[in-house]
Design a protein around this motif. Structure first.
Motif, PDB file in Angstrom:
ATOM      1  N   ILE A 314       0.846  -1.188   0.000  1.00 14.22           N
ATOM      2  CA  ILE A 314       0.000   0.000   0.000  1.00 14.22           C
ATOM      3  C   ILE A 314       0.882   1.238   0.000  1.00 14.22           C
ATOM      4  O   ILE A 314       1.943   1.268   0.625  1.00 14.22           O
ATOM      5  N   PHE A 315       0.451   2.269  -0.748  1.00 18.73           N
ATOM      6  CA  PHE A 315       1.167   3.540  -0.863  1.00 18.73           C
ATOM      7  C   PHE A 315       0.203   4.629  -0.405  1.00 18.73           C
ATOM      8  O   PHE A 315      -0.878   4.789  -0.996  1.00 18.73           O
ATOM      9  N   PHE A 316       0.565   5.369   0.650  1.00 22.61           N
ATOM     10  CA  PHE A 316      -0.415   6.251   1.273  1.00 22.61           C
ATOM     11  C   PHE A 316       0.280   7.425   1.948  1.00 22.61           C
ATOM     12  O   PHE A 316       1.492   7.450   2.142  1.00 22.61           O
ATOM     13  N   LYS A 317      -0.539   8.399   2.355  1.00 19.63           N
ATOM     14  CA  LYS A 317      -0.064   9.494   3.206  1.00 19.63           C
ATOM     15  C   LYS A 317      -1.204   9.927   4.108  1.00 19.63           C
ATOM     16  O   LYS A 317      -2.388   9.870   3.731  1.00 19.63           O
ATOM     17  N   PHE A 318      -0.870  10.323   5.335  1.00 19.48           N
ATOM     18  CA  PHE A 318      -1.843  10.801   6.302  1.00 19.48           C
ATOM     19  C   PHE A 318      -2.042  12.308   6.136  1.00 19.48           C
ATOM     20  O   PHE A 318      -1.080  13.063   5.992  1.00 19.48           O
ATOM     21  N   ASP A 319      -3.317  12.743   6.210  1.00 28.59           N
ATOM     22  CA  ASP A 319      -3.606  14.174   6.349  1.00 28.59           C
ATOM     23  C   ASP A 319      -3.743  14.552   7.818  1.00 28.59           C
ATOM     24  O   ASP A 319      -3.475  15.697   8.197  1.00 28.59           O
ATOM     25  N   HIS A 384       5.515   3.981   1.555  1.00 30.89           N
ATOM     26  CA  HIS A 384       5.294   2.704   0.869  1.00 30.89           C
ATOM     27  C   HIS A 384       5.478   1.598   1.904  1.00 30.89           C
ATOM     28  O   HIS A 384       6.506   1.520   2.556  1.00 30.89           O
ATOM     29  N   MET A 385       4.455   0.756   2.076  1.00 29.36           N
ATOM     30  CA  MET A 385       4.534  -0.331   3.052  1.00 29.36           C
ATOM     31  C   MET A 385       4.150  -1.649   2.398  1.00 29.36           C
ATOM     32  O   MET A 385       3.245  -1.707   1.562  1.00 29.36           O
ATOM     33  N   VAL A 386       4.855  -2.707   2.794  1.00 31.56           N
ATOM     34  CA  VAL A 386       4.538  -4.066   2.373  1.00 31.56           C
ATOM     35  C   VAL A 386       4.519  -4.951   3.613  1.00 31.56           C
ATOM     36  O   VAL A 386       5.430  -4.872   4.446  1.00 31.56           O
ATOM     37  N   MET A 387       3.473  -5.751   3.746  1.00 34.53           N
ATOM     38  CA  MET A 387       3.338  -6.703   4.840  1.00 34.53           C
ATOM     39  C   MET A 387       3.273  -8.106   4.252  1.00 34.53           C
ATOM     40  O   MET A 387       2.509  -8.337   3.319  1.00 34.53           O
ATOM     41  N   THR A 434      -4.753   9.952   1.836  1.00 32.49           N
ATOM     42  CA  THR A 434      -4.840   9.534   0.438  1.00 32.49           C
ATOM     43  C   THR A 434      -4.143   8.192   0.274  1.00 32.49           C
ATOM     44  O   THR A 434      -3.063   7.975   0.831  1.00 32.49           O
ATOM     45  N   ILE A 435      -4.766   7.286  -0.477  1.00 29.01           N
ATOM     46  CA  ILE A 435      -4.161   6.008  -0.850  1.00 29.01           C
ATOM     47  C   ILE A 435      -3.896   6.049  -2.349  1.00 29.01           C
ATOM     48  O   ILE A 435      -4.820   6.218  -3.154  1.00 29.01           O
ATOM     49  N   GLY A 436      -2.606   5.924  -2.711  1.00 31.83           N
ATOM     50  CA  GLY A 436      -2.237   5.964  -4.128  1.00 31.83           C
ATOM     51  C   GLY A 436      -2.573   4.665  -4.842  1.00 31.83           C
ATOM     52  O   GLY A 436      -3.147   4.667  -5.922  1.00 31.83           O
TER      53      GLY A 436
END
Length: 1079
Positions: A314-319, A384-387, A434-436
């Motif tokens: 998942i590729f994301f950023k917090f507002d 960028h996170m991978v589990m 937002t989730i890219g």
């Protein structure tokens, strides 16, 4: 172990094998031992095309054999191994190996994956793969491939970037052909040795997987898991073969890309082409991805069945950070059963928790059950996170921005089920940000594969999710990180090319040429005016020595590549800066004219005073008794303007072209950059713009050549400088290339001296004056004047000349940005121009499958005809409606109907018909049943009834049959019946009895009445007794009144007239007898 076929026969087999496999020799290995889902203690069969040599397990140390699991065979590193018996196995020559392994730990010795050798000597003709022992090299995780000839160690051991990693799956391919040995790791070539050798043809009778030399050395047992080992004889696997073999271990099964999605419309899984991600409650799209408001927005994913090993990206950023904010939840609607979740902690929402549930239980570490402390995150920063979850052990790993950040051993393996509530942005709380994109792979991706998902390829910097940029000139990037570029050391630089291949290794940093220099991380630059560099690889330039200057404006390194490039000041001038300031050595004007009574030769650092008795004018190259510029006699007379003397002549001479004579001096050559066409002139003229003169003493200036420009007073033409600039002939300034054009001629030799521009042709893009062929991955150019190559969109690929794009063929797909379309995997298909493959359609209800789907063709289905039915799906035949009252009365029936009560199927089962009278059906039967004795039925009856009896006033004409009901007739007047089964009606025979038609009983005539008797003697009604008669009832006849009596009709008795009276019919009254009168 059985002998292999002869070399010649084996050669024929290989040729046949290659000719009959779709993708070359990589599709079917000649030997393959697949340990995934093997049975502990059982022989693992050879699944290759030769199918000869099964692998037998061993483990003599009390710990048992290698333990089989879904991922492969687990070796304990103590005594576990497989062997192939002691029979001879004769082979040699070109060979390739492929394996998928995971080391649990590295010993000080060698963890041997395989050893194919002979029993006669511990090293004789062995072929081995292992990790290098710690006593041989500092890093004992390196890949080693060794081939022995006799008892000599093989010449090849890998000490390159080809490392194994503990607890990490690694795909390794090793090949040898002739003297060339190669090793590939996770699909990429990591090392090549061109001084190796092939295995000799030998009878190999001591071969094993997981140990060396039959297990005789306790330091050489493999500790970890092996999924499979494959071998190819007489085949050197190519890069494309290796890529194909590695692909199943590095695949994304589901990919939802929200970047540039459309608000309100679902984003479709580009890998399957059907699973939708539907924004809900107002989640909106942007160029960056799906935007969630943190209040009630979320994305609902279509559900799909899965379980076991998994990798989630998942590729994301917090507002903003909110407690329990959930990025994804893959599970069921009730109580998070069997779910996988990533969410923010309640007490610290800037850190995340990853949970894996089994049922309603989750695994975890300290801190509320989370697997690792992934903290803290930053607002408005893309991450960028991978589990990953191991499909056997449940081991979990979490990677952030390409690197392992947390891990946990022994967790839950996700159970297999159809998760019915997968979602993004909702769970225990709502996500604000937002989730890219979001990806799911049903394998445990390796650390290498995950790094490849984040880091840019070598030669670029940045990261893949956000975008990659080619490293600038003077920099490069490569393993292990491409987040930023590394600087070439001072004196070195990369080429000015825009291809990543020019910036992907420190070997791309080459020495700057003589006449150039570079600072660390910059491009090679021609030495500035007044300086030179006399050797390659210079980090700085030397200043011209005293007495010399260099006026070239850094146009060419050839004009600055030695001390001789520095020109000497002309005679009569000096330059005494002592090489401290380049600005004092960059122009002829830096040479100072010697004062009167001083002189200097060419290249002098200073002027020398004339000796006693001699003198000189300003700018003299020597002293004389008669000074230069004068005519000496009785008096010393200076030469007039336009004339000169050197002091040794008897008179003044006219100044020649190319010289200036201000008068009273010797003549002076025109400096470079100036000229004088005419004789007898006092000054020199500066070369006008568009011309130059590099030599002194010239009468004209030269037109500026193409590829150069010449401002006023130019000594040497100045090269345009780079490919973004061009200079036609006689240019006095540079011209910038127009957008979508390139400078010409486009040769390396003329890279700095382009003289014109040309519009970019089809097949190319032009940027910064360069014409670049659009032949990169997915690139094309279909129009002139492009400033950037176009990228093939999803569903298309470039043509072979990269001048246009064409649709992917049916049965293939492309997600875009690729040169080739990929074939749909088995069970999937696509139309031409598809961005992904869709699962082959199953037949609808009422149809049967005639043919499986094929590239570009969907599954072929055929309607079921009446009398048959199908629930569709993969059914290849329609079900006959053949028993139990089943039928179908229409085409395309999804199921057989059941005949209802009172009906049965027709003979062709295409409808129903009514049961005939005398039969019945309770439904769901194939035939109607006959009624029993004393029973009957109407047509269409659900059951039989007892035969009817006749009603009141009726009699039975005929008994009932199974087909006909009891026949009854009406009693006629004069008769009566109580019904039932009487065969005739009873006559009303008793006195006074009568009946009307259909009477159930006979009536009795009342007083004053008598029965009416028909011609046939039946008493069918009643009538009043006539006058002067009576009836007291219940009599067939009326009785006449006695003499003297009378009655009215219907009287029940007669009356008697008084004495002496008689009844008169005329008056209807009693009257006196004629002889009497009434008193």
């Amino acid at each position: 172990m059985p002998q292999h076929p002869s070399n010649f026969f084996r050669f024929l087999l290989v040729l046949l094998h290659v000719a009959t496999t779709a993708h070359g020799s990589a599709t079917y290995p000649h030997h393959e031992w697949n340990f995934k889902n093997c049975v502990t203690g059982n022989v693992v069969p050879d699944l290759g095309s030769f199918r000869e040599t099964g692998a037998t397990p061993h483990g003599d140390g009390g710990r048992g054999n290698p333990v089989c699991g879904t991922s492969g065979a687990r070796f304990d590193g103590v005594d576990d191994f497989y062997d192939f018996g002691s029979e001879d196995w004769n082979w040699g020559g070109t060979v390739s190996f492929a394996m998928y392994v995971k080391y649990d730990r590295f010993f000080t010795g060698n963890g041997v994956i395989f050893d194919f050798g002979t029993a006669s000597d511990s090293n004789t003709d062995s072929v081995l793969a292992y990790n290098i022992a710690a006593d041989e090299i500092t890093d004992n995780s390196r890949i080693a491939f060794q081939i022995n000839h006799g008892a000599d160690d093989g010449p090849f051991r890998y000490t390159s970037e080809g490392n194994f990693e503990e607890l990490t799956w690694t795909h390794v391919v090793l090949t040898v052909s002739g003297s060339t040995m190669k090793a590939y790791k996770n699909g990429a070539l990591v090392d090549t040795n061109t001084e190796g050798w092939e295995p000799r043809m030998a009878n190999r009778n001591q071969c094993a997987i997981g140990t060396y030399n039959g297990g005789s050395n306790p330091d050489m047992f493999f500790d970890g898991t092996i999924a499979y080992l494959q071998m190819w004889f007489d085949v050197e696997l190519s890069q494309s073969d290796v890529t194909e073999l590695y692909e199943p271990h590095n695949i994304v099964h589901h990919f939802w890309d929200f970047r540039g999605c459309f608000t309100g419309s679902p984003a479709i899984d580009s890998m399957t082409g059907d699973l939708a991600a539907m924004p809900t409650n107002g989640a909106t799209c942007s160029s960056e991805g799906m935007v969630f408001d943190g209040y009630d927005d979320y994305v609902d994913l279509d559900h799909w069945g899965w379980g076991g090993a998994v990798s989630i990206e998942i590729f994301f950023k917090f507002d903003s950070f909110q407690a329990w904010s959930t990025l994804f939840q893959l599970g069921n609607a009730a109580n998070y059963d069997d779910s996988l979740m990533l969410y923010a902690q309640g007490d610290d929402p800037s850190s995340l928790v990853f949970l894996v549930y089994e049922g309603d239980q989750y695994d975890g570490m300290s801190g509320g059950g989370h697997t690792a402390g992934i903290q803290p995150f930053e607002l408005n920063t893309w991450t960028h996170m991978v589990m990953t979850v191991d499909g056997d052990t449940g081991d979990e790993k979490l990677y952030r921005n390409g690197e392992l950040e947390g891990s946990k051993s022994g967790g839950y393996v996700p159970p297999y089920n159809n998760r019915n509530a997968p979602s993004l942005g909702i769970g225990s709380g709502y996500f604000h940000g937002t989730i890219g994109f979001f990806k799911v792979s049903h394998v445990e991706l390796s650390a290498t594969a995950i790094r490849a998902q984040y880091y840019c390829p070598s030669g670029y910097y940045g990261n893949l999710p956000s975008g990659c940029t080619v490293c600038p000139t003077g920099k490069y990037s490569g393993y292990p990180s491409t987040i930023s570029c590394y600087s070439c050391e001072a004196g070195k630089s990369t080429t000015t090319g825009t291809s990543a291949a020019d910036h992907d290794s420190p070997m791309d940093c080459t020495d700057c040429a003589a006449g150039e220099y570079s600072e660390a991380g910059s491009h090679c630059t021609v030495c500035p005016p007044g300086t030179y560099s006399g050797s390659t690889g210079s980090s700085s330039c030397d200043i011209c020595p005293s007495g010399r200057y260099l006026s070239d404006q850094a146009t060419s390194s050839d004009l600055h590549n030695s001390i001789s490039s520095c020109r000497e000041c002309s005679a009569g001038k000096k330059l005494s800066d002592n090489a401290l300031d380049a600005s004092e050595h960059d122009h002829p004007d830096d040479c100072e004219t010697c004062n009167p009574s001083f002189f200097a030769g060419a290249g002098a650092p200073s002027c020398t005073e004339c000796e006693a008795g001699k003198s000189s004018p300003a700018g003299a190259s020597a002293c004389s008794t008669c000074p230069s510029g004068y005519v000496c006699g009785e008096t010393n007379e200076p030469c007039p303007t336009g004339k000169y003397s050197n002091g040794d002549t008897d008179g003044c001479e006219s100044c020649e072209a190319g010289y200036s004579c201000p008068g009273g001096t010797d003549r002076s050559q025109c400096f470079p950059g100036s000229y004088q066409t005419y004789p007898s002139q006092s000054t020199c003229l500066s070369c006008e713009a568009g011309k130059y003169q590099e030599n002194p003493g010239q009468g004209t200036c030269v037109n500026c050549p193409v590829g150069h420009f010449c401002p006023e007073r130019t000594v040497n033409p100045i090269a345009c400088g780079n490919v973004a600039l061009f200079c036609p002939a006689n240019s006095d300034q540079v011209s910038s290339v127009d957008e979508g054009h390139y400078t010409t001629p486009p040769t390396v030799e003329r890279e700095l001296t382009r003289d014109s521009q040309t519009q970019c042709e089809v097949g190319y893009a032009c940027v910064g004056g360069k014409r670049l062929r659009c032949d990169g991955n997915g690139e094309y150019s279909d129009e002139v004047g492009l400033k950037a190559c176009k990228i093939a969109p999803a569903g298309k690929k470039p043509t072979s000349d990269h001048k246009s794009v064409v649709n992917c063929d049916a049965g293939s797909y492309s997600v875009g940005n690729a040169n080739d379309c990929l074939l749909c995997e088995s069970g999937k298909t696509s139309n031409a121009g598809a961005p992904g493959c869709s699962t082959c359609a199953t037949c609808a209800v009422g149809k049967r499958k005639v043919a499986d789907c094929s590239p570009g063709e969907e599954t072929v289905c055929e309607d079921c005809t009446a009398g048959k039915a199908s629930m569709g799906g993969d059914a290849t035949s329609c079900t006959e409606c053949s028993s139990g009252g089943l039928y179908s009365d229409e085409d395309n029936a999804s199921f057989c109907k059941t005949a209802p009560a009172g009906k049965k199927p027709t003979g062709d089962r295409q409808g129903v018909e009514v049961c005939p009278a005398g039969t019945f059906s309770t439904g769901a039967v194939d035939a109607c049943n006959a009624c029993g004795p004393g029973e009957t039925s109407d047509a269409g009856a659900a059951g039989c009834r007892t035969c009817a009896t006749c009603g009141l006033g009726k009699y039975q004409i005929a008994e009932c049959t199974s087909e006909v009901e009891t026949q009854c007739g009406d009693c006629v007047a004069g008769k009566a019946s109580m019904g039932g089964t009487v065969s005739e009606c009873t006559r009303c025979d008793k006195p006074g009895e009568y009946s009307e038609a259909k009477a159930s009983v006979c009536k009795t005539a009342p007083a004053g009445y008598k029965p009416t008797i028909s011609d046939d003697g039946l008493k069918t009604g009643i009538e009043m007794c006539p006058k002067n008669t009576f009836s007291i009832g219940a009599a067939d006849e009326c009785t006449n009144c006695a003499d003297g009596g009378h009655s009215n009709p219907g009287d029940s008795a007669c009356e008697q007239c008084p004495q002496y009276e008689v009844f008169s019919n005329q008056t209807n009254a009693c009257e006196c007898i004629d002889t009497f009168t009434r008193a």
